[in-house]
Design a protein around this motif. Sequence first.
Motif, mmCIF file in Angstrom:
data_model
loop_
_atom_site.group_PDB
_atom_site.id
_atom_site.type_symbol
_atom_site.label_atom_id
_atom_site.label_comp_id
_atom_site.label_asym_id
_atom_site.label_seq_id
_atom_site.Cartn_x
_atom_site.Cartn_y
_atom_site.Cartn_z
ATOM 1 N N SER A 76 19.291 0.554 -8.720
ATOM 2 C CA SER A 76 18.995 0.443 -7.294
ATOM 3 C C SER A 76 19.109 1.774 -6.564
ATOM 4 N N GLY A 77 19.537 2.847 -7.264
ATOM 5 C CA GLY A 77 19.574 4.163 -6.657
ATOM 6 C C GLY A 77 20.953 4.630 -6.242
ATOM 7 N N TYR A 78 21.995 3.875 -6.512
ATOM 8 C CA TYR A 78 23.351 4.288 -6.163
ATOM 9 C C TYR A 78 23.998 5.024 -7.329
ATOM 10 N N CYS A 79 24.761 6.059 -6.990
ATOM 11 C CA CYS A 79 25.393 6.886 -8.017
ATOM 12 C C CYS A 79 26.882 7.023 -7.746
ATOM 13 N N LYS A 80 27.668 7.035 -8.829
ATOM 14 C CA LYS A 80 29.086 7.383 -8.743
ATOM 15 C C LYS A 80 29.168 8.851 -9.111
ATOM 16 N N LEU A 81 29.902 9.601 -8.292
ATOM 17 C CA LEU A 81 29.997 11.037 -8.478
ATOM 18 C C LEU A 81 31.401 11.446 -8.863
ATOM 19 N N TYR A 124 0.833 -1.198 0.000
ATOM 20 C CA TYR A 124 0.000 0.000 0.000
ATOM 21 C C TYR A 124 0.872 1.254 0.000
ATOM 22 N N TYR A 125 1.909 1.252 0.818
ATOM 23 C CA TYR A 125 2.814 2.392 0.886
ATOM 24 C C TYR A 125 3.624 2.522 -0.402
ATOM 25 N N ASN A 126 4.203 1.442 -0.877
ATOM 26 C CA ASN A 126 5.083 1.493 -2.041
ATOM 27 C C ASN A 126 4.348 1.815 -3.333
ATOM 28 N N ALA A 127 3.038 1.599 -3.370
ATOM 29 C CA ALA A 127 2.275 1.921 -4.569
ATOM 30 C C ALA A 127 2.222 3.423 -4.798
ATOM 31 N N ARG A 128 2.390 4.211 -3.745
ATOM 32 C CA ARG A 128 2.294 5.665 -3.852
ATOM 33 C C ARG A 128 3.652 6.370 -3.887
ATOM 34 N N VAL A 129 4.724 5.619 -3.759
ATOM 35 C CA VAL A 129 6.055 6.208 -3.771
ATOM 36 C C VAL A 129 6.465 6.465 -5.215
ATOM 37 N N LYS A 130 6.940 7.658 -5.457
ATOM 38 C CA LYS A 130 7.445 7.996 -6.784
ATOM 39 C C LYS A 130 8.965 7.995 -6.715
ATOM 40 N N TYR A 131 9.572 7.087 -7.423
ATOM 41 C CA TYR A 131 11.014 6.960 -7.403
ATOM 42 C C TYR A 131 11.632 7.951 -8.384
ATOM 43 N N PHE A 132 12.728 8.536 -7.963
ATOM 44 C CA PHE A 132 13.455 9.466 -8.811
ATOM 45 C C PHE A 132 14.811 8.862 -9.118
ATOM 46 N N ARG A 133 15.151 8.792 -10.368
ATOM 47 C CA ARG A 133 16.431 8.232 -10.784
ATOM 48 C C ARG A 133 17.305 9.343 -11.350
ATOM 49 N N VAL A 175 37.516 14.573 -11.340
ATOM 50 C CA VAL A 175 38.093 13.618 -10.395
ATOM 51 C C VAL A 175 36.953 12.877 -9.694
ATOM 52 N N LEU A 176 37.025 11.541 -9.693
ATOM 53 C CA LEU A 176 35.954 10.740 -9.098
ATOM 54 C C LEU A 176 35.957 10.850 -7.581
ATOM 55 N N VAL A 177 34.755 10.855 -6.999
ATOM 56 C CA VAL A 177 34.583 10.810 -5.549
ATOM 57 C C VAL A 177 34.776 9.357 -5.143
ATOM 58 N N PRO A 178 35.528 9.058 -4.062
ATOM 59 C CA PRO A 178 35.905 7.674 -3.764
ATOM 60 C C PRO A 178 34.757 6.712 -3.481
ATOM 61 N N ARG A 179 33.623 7.174 -2.978
ATOM 62 C CA ARG A 179 32.536 6.262 -2.623
ATOM 63 C C ARG A 179 31.361 6.421 -3.580
ATOM 64 N N THR A 180 30.481 5.433 -3.570
ATOM 65 C CA THR A 180 29.211 5.599 -4.269
ATOM 66 C C THR A 180 28.205 6.152 -3.272
ATOM 67 N N TRP A 181 27.192 6.823 -3.747
ATOM 68 C CA TRP A 181 26.216 7.487 -2.896
ATOM 69 C C TRP A 181 24.821 7.059 -3.279
ATOM 70 N N HIS A 182 23.988 6.877 -2.288
ATOM 71 C CA HIS A 182 22.602 6.522 -2.542
ATOM 72 C C HIS A 182 21.820 7.790 -2.859
ATOM 73 N N ALA A 183 20.804 7.658 -3.695
ATOM 74 C CA ALA A 183 20.036 8.804 -4.165
ATOM 75 C C ALA A 183 19.346 9.561 -3.036
ATOM 76 N N GLU A 184 19.067 8.892 -1.914
ATOM 77 C CA GLU A 184 18.411 9.594 -0.811
ATOM 78 C C GLU A 184 19.344 10.595 -0.148
ATOM 79 N N ASN A 185 20.647 10.488 -0.370
ATOM 80 C CA ASN A 185 21.621 11.411 0.198
ATOM 81 C C ASN A 185 22.053 12.482 -0.811
#
Length: 146
Positions: A119-124, A72-81, A130-140
């Motif tokens: 899955s929502g992870y990004c390389k920055l 019920y909750y996930n049906a209303r979530v709009k994911y942003f990529r 110059v690449l940022v050393p870690r990957t980051w989740h889209a919620e951050n």
Amino acid sequence: MSRSATRETPFSLTYGSEAVVPVEFITPSPRMVAFTAEVNDEERKIDLDLTDEIRDAFAARIALHKNIFANYYNARVKYFRFRPGDLVLRKNSISRSEPQGKLNPRWEGLYRVVDASQSGYCKLAHRDGVLVPRTWHAENLRLYYP
């Protein structure tokens, strides 16, 4: 009080029977009037034998109940990529590149998304490439609007 998922009280799930309220001794209820010790002992032995099966059935019902609420909750979530090439800001509380405080900025930097997974992870990368050393989740991350 009975739980909505199991329709049983926590006492009955723990001990396998219902509790008798002290008021029922003063004003007899229908279940106190129908009480006989011999029948109660037999039924109690049967209930104790079936306790594991009853708990398993309740666990399955609780899992189903949680699954219904999650759907019920996930049906209303709009994911942003994020897409490669997007400019984003990074949450300062996660990266801790700047000191934390009440008046300090919540977001820091300006980064370019190099690679984004489903899955929502990004390389920055920094603006100079110059690449940022870690990957980051889209919620951050937050999309930068110039």
